[in-house]
Design a protein around this motif. Sequence first.
Motif, PDB file in Angstrom:
ATOM      1  N   LYS A 100     -11.710 -18.660  12.017  1.00 57.52           N
ATOM      2  CA  LYS A 100     -11.901 -17.248  11.668  1.00 57.52           C
ATOM      3  C   LYS A 100     -10.574 -16.541  11.433  1.00 57.52           C
ATOM      4  N   ASP A 101      -9.537 -16.946  12.170  1.00 59.34           N
ATOM      5  CA  ASP A 101      -8.225 -16.313  12.014  1.00 59.34           C
ATOM      6  C   ASP A 101      -7.197 -17.418  11.807  1.00 59.34           C
ATOM      7  N   SER A 102      -6.992 -17.795  10.557  1.00 64.30           N
ATOM      8  CA  SER A 102      -6.087 -18.916  10.267  1.00 64.30           C
ATOM      9  C   SER A 102      -4.634 -18.584  10.572  1.00 64.30           C
ATOM     10  N   ALA A 103      -4.302 -17.292  10.708  1.00 63.95           N
ATOM     11  CA  ALA A 103      -2.927 -16.906  11.041  1.00 63.95           C
ATOM     12  C   ALA A 103      -2.538 -17.427  12.425  1.00 63.95           C
ATOM     13  N   LEU A 104      -3.522 -17.593  13.308  1.00 61.36           N
ATOM     14  CA  LEU A 104      -3.236 -18.121  14.648  1.00 61.36           C
ATOM     15  C   LEU A 104      -2.725 -19.561  14.587  1.00 61.36           C
ATOM     16  N   TYR A 105      -3.097 -20.286  13.539  1.00 60.48           N
ATOM     17  CA  TYR A 105      -2.735 -21.693  13.428  1.00 60.48           C
ATOM     18  C   TYR A 105      -1.605 -21.928  12.431  1.00 60.48           C
ATOM     19  N   ALA A 106      -1.057 -20.854  11.869  1.00 57.65           N
ATOM     20  CA  ALA A 106       0.018 -20.992  10.890  1.00 57.65           C
ATOM     21  C   ALA A 106       1.284 -21.497  11.571  1.00 57.65           C
ATOM     22  N   ASP A 107       2.116 -22.212  10.819  1.00 54.54           N
ATOM     23  CA  ASP A 107       3.380 -22.709  11.349  1.00 54.54           C
ATOM     24  C   ASP A 107       4.305 -21.512  11.539  1.00 54.54           C
ATOM     25  N   VAL A 108       4.855 -21.358  12.744  1.00 56.74           N
ATOM     26  CA  VAL A 108       5.674 -20.188  13.044  1.00 56.74           C
ATOM     27  C   VAL A 108       7.093 -20.320  12.510  1.00 56.74           C
ATOM     28  N   GLU A 109       7.491 -21.493  12.093  1.00 53.17           N
ATOM     29  CA  GLU A 109       8.850 -21.718  11.609  1.00 53.17           C
ATOM     30  C   GLU A 109       8.855 -21.724  10.079  1.00 53.17           C
ATOM     31  N   THR A 110       9.668 -20.870   9.485  1.00 51.11           N
ATOM     32  CA  THR A 110       9.756 -20.830   8.025  1.00 51.11           C
ATOM     33  C   THR A 110      10.586 -22.020   7.545  1.00 51.11           C
ATOM     34  N   LYS A 111      10.573 -22.247   6.237  1.00 50.20           N
ATOM     35  CA  LYS A 111      11.358 -23.348   5.664  1.00 50.20           C
ATOM     36  C   LYS A 111      12.848 -23.158   5.951  1.00 50.20           C
ATOM     37  N   ALA A 112      13.355 -21.949   5.805  1.00 51.68           N
ATOM     38  CA  ALA A 112      14.776 -21.674   6.045  1.00 51.68           C
ATOM     39  C   ALA A 112      15.133 -21.920   7.511  1.00 51.68           C
TER      40      ALA A 112
END
Length: 165
Positions: free
Chosen positions: A113-125
Amino acid sequence: ELQRHSHGYTARPRARPARTNGATMPVKAAVKEKKGDKNLKSKSPAEFFQDNKGIAGFENAGKSLYTTLREFIENSLDSAESIGVLPDVSIAVEEVTLTEYENLIGLKAHIRKDSALYADVETKAEMTKRIAQEARKAAAAVKVAASNKRGGGASGGGSSGGSGG
């Protein structure tokens, strides 16, 4: 010899009639047969076939598929014969993905329901920066280890061995 019981299978030596020497006394060899009984272990059918997959025909994926299909066909033919009807058996085998299989058997895929909770917290940079830092730390550790081998030590002490003259 395997003996099937309501609680499972038991491996037992086949009973042999006692040999006699012509009189009513049995020969001593026949008396020794009871010693093996204390080492026997009773197993459920599931345990027995798990340990002996080859007997059931489930050694590998190909043989498992063959055994399963053969059982389906044999059961169909036996059922048709028992009710006196000509068998009409159709078989279709097709490869499906796990998702397709779950849809076929009625399992619904879990939708977050909330895919932001499972997003990778580290950006490419940030990831690139972290990997570069780890590489620098590893290179520094290699330098320290190499200088310790030469005898330079971490204290910055001079040459290794020998007397100054």
